[in-house]
Write a protein that holds these residues in place. Sequence first.
Motif, PDB file in Angstrom:
ATOM      1  N   PHE A   1       0.748  -0.896   0.087  1.00 47.60           N
ATOM      2  CA  PHE A   1      -0.104   0.142  -0.037  1.00 47.60           C
ATOM      3  C   PHE A   1       0.772   1.188   0.392  1.00 47.60           C
ATOM      4  N   LYS A   2       1.943   0.669  -0.234  1.00 52.43           N
ATOM      5  CA  LYS A   2       2.909   2.218   0.143  1.00 52.43           C
ATOM      6  C   LYS A   2       2.851   3.288   0.988  1.00 52.43           C
ATOM      7  N   ALA A   3       2.596   3.072   2.499  1.00 52.59           N
ATOM      8  CA  ALA A   3       2.478   3.336   3.795  1.00 52.59           C
ATOM      9  C   ALA A   3       3.329   3.521   4.175  1.00 52.59           C
ATOM     10  N   THR A   4       3.975   4.469   5.331  1.00 49.83           N
ATOM     11  CA  THR A   4       4.810   3.991   6.477  1.00 49.83           C
ATOM     12  C   THR A   4       4.742   2.814   7.379  1.00 49.83           C
ATOM     13  N   ARG A   5       5.398   2.454   8.274  1.00 48.16           N
ATOM     14  CA  ARG A   5       4.922   1.876   9.627  1.00 48.16           C
ATOM     15  C   ARG A   5       4.419   2.082  10.044  1.00 48.16           C
ATOM     16  N   PHE A   6       3.896   3.547  10.388  1.00 43.88           N
ATOM     17  CA  PHE A   6       3.509   4.407  11.897  1.00 43.88           C
ATOM     18  C   PHE A   6       1.823   4.210  10.910  1.00 43.88           C
ATOM     19  N   ASP A   7       1.642   4.375  10.039  1.00 46.33           N
ATOM     20  CA  ASP A   7       0.513   4.577   9.494  1.00 46.33           C
ATOM     21  C   ASP A   7      -0.430   3.380   9.302  1.00 46.33           C
ATOM     22  N   VAL A   8       0.190   1.942   8.726  1.00 48.68           N
ATOM     23  CA  VAL A   8       0.322   0.421   9.174  1.00 48.68           C
ATOM     24  C   VAL A   8      -0.348   0.500  10.276  1.00 48.68           C
ATOM     25  N   ARG A   9       0.234   0.291  11.114  1.00 49.69           N
ATOM     26  CA  ARG A   9       0.291  -0.117  11.967  1.00 49.69           C
ATOM     27  C   ARG A   9      -1.197   0.892  12.907  1.00 49.69           C
ATOM     28  N   THR A  10      -1.149   1.743  12.794  1.00 46.86           N
ATOM     29  CA  THR A  10      -2.307   3.020  13.539  1.00 46.86           C
ATOM     30  C   THR A  10      -3.785   2.012  12.386  1.00 46.86           C
ATOM     31  N   ALA A  11      -3.946   1.741  10.634  1.00 51.22           N
ATOM     32  CA  ALA A  11      -4.436   1.050   9.965  1.00 51.22           C
ATOM     33  C   ALA A  11      -5.370   0.043  11.289  1.00 51.22           C
ATOM     34  N   LEU A  12      -3.708  -1.001  11.326  1.00 51.40           N
ATOM     35  CA  LEU A  12      -4.373  -2.105  12.268  1.00 51.40           C
ATOM     36  C   LEU A  12      -4.964  -2.036  13.057  1.00 51.40           C
ATOM     37  N   ASP A  13      -5.034  -0.983  13.878  1.00 50.26           N
ATOM     38  CA  ASP A  13      -5.441  -0.633  15.492  1.00 50.26           C
ATOM     39  C   ASP A  13      -6.842  -0.343  14.607  1.00 50.26           C
ATOM     40  N   GLU A  14      -7.202   0.287  13.583  1.00 51.88           N
ATOM     41  CA  GLU A  14      -8.130   0.692  13.885  1.00 51.88           C
ATOM     42  C   GLU A  14      -9.097  -0.974  12.938  1.00 51.88           C
ATOM     43  N   LEU A  15      -8.324  -1.816  12.169  1.00 54.46           N
ATOM     44  CA  LEU A  15      -9.453  -2.605  11.804  1.00 54.46           C
ATOM     45  C   LEU A  15      -9.172  -3.879  12.853  1.00 54.46           C
ATOM     46  N   THR A  16      -8.447  -3.420  13.360  1.00 47.28           N
ATOM     47  CA  THR A  16      -8.357  -4.663  15.002  1.00 47.28           C
ATOM     48  C   THR A  16     -10.397  -4.172  15.793  1.00 47.28           C
ATOM     49  N   VAL A  17     -10.493  -2.766  16.068  1.00 47.89           N
ATOM     50  CA  VAL A  17     -11.327  -2.022  17.143  1.00 47.89           C
ATOM     51  C   VAL A  17     -12.694  -2.234  15.428  1.00 47.89           C
ATOM     52  N   ARG A  18     -12.208  -2.330  14.189  1.00 50.54           N
ATOM     53  CA  ARG A  18     -14.246  -3.080  13.080  1.00 50.54           C
ATOM     54  C   ARG A  18     -13.898  -3.743  13.930  1.00 50.54           C
ATOM     55  N   LYS A  19     -13.117  -5.053  14.244  1.00 53.06           N
ATOM     56  CA  LYS A  19     -13.606  -6.082  14.171  1.00 53.06           C
ATOM     57  C   LYS A  19     -13.307  -6.712  12.439  1.00 53.06           C
TER      58      LYS A  19
END
Length: 234
Positions: free
Chosen positions: A43-61
Amino acid sequence: MATRPRIRQRAKGALASEIAEAIHMRAYRPGEWLRQIDLEQAFKATRFDVRTALDELTVRKTIEHVPNRGYRVAEIDIRTYRAIRDTRVILEAAAAREVPPRMDAAALARLEVLAHEFGEAVRSGTRLRQSEINRAFHHLIYAHCGNPVLEETIWALRDRSRGSAVTVWTSHQALLNSDRDHHAMVAAIAAGDGERLAELTIGHIVKDMSEVPAALQPSTETSQRRGSEVSDEV
């Protein structure tokens, strides 16, 4: 010296939605482990952005976090899948009733264009294109329900259902049905008929989610194989 991939700037939550869409399109299967470095590159993204996205998707389940192991795409059993369907019916029908009086002529014209584009994609487009337009169509509708929390909850549930073993559309006939429903939804909004839009929305969800496999749980053998592929690098 190798050229580093260009990092794209995204609005907050956009990367999470892109990853969720990839999961929806089966780029990542239910139960599959997600390596952060792979997502950064894909996704041509930074490590921070990927981590943030993973945390958000975890909240969304949409995905789940397993301590000391990493993140994997959520797997949904048939009971949970049906519970999500029933909850979506309640929430999306309620949202639909509020849309017609809030959608102006410009938004309705855009919705008509999206309905037309979806029909074209059904006839000659890729599954990815069909999914992208379908998502944009429904996003535009729920953006006019007048309740941003309701809208956010609807999309969280839709994303969560992607952890099932059900495909996006089970057949070409299912695509044709969606195409017909989209045009009927546009007509209901144009007529200011919230009850008709709610009725169409309920039918749309039930048709899309009614035909599911006899069992959505992976076999024990599959689960054991996936467990052996776990990577701690996320």
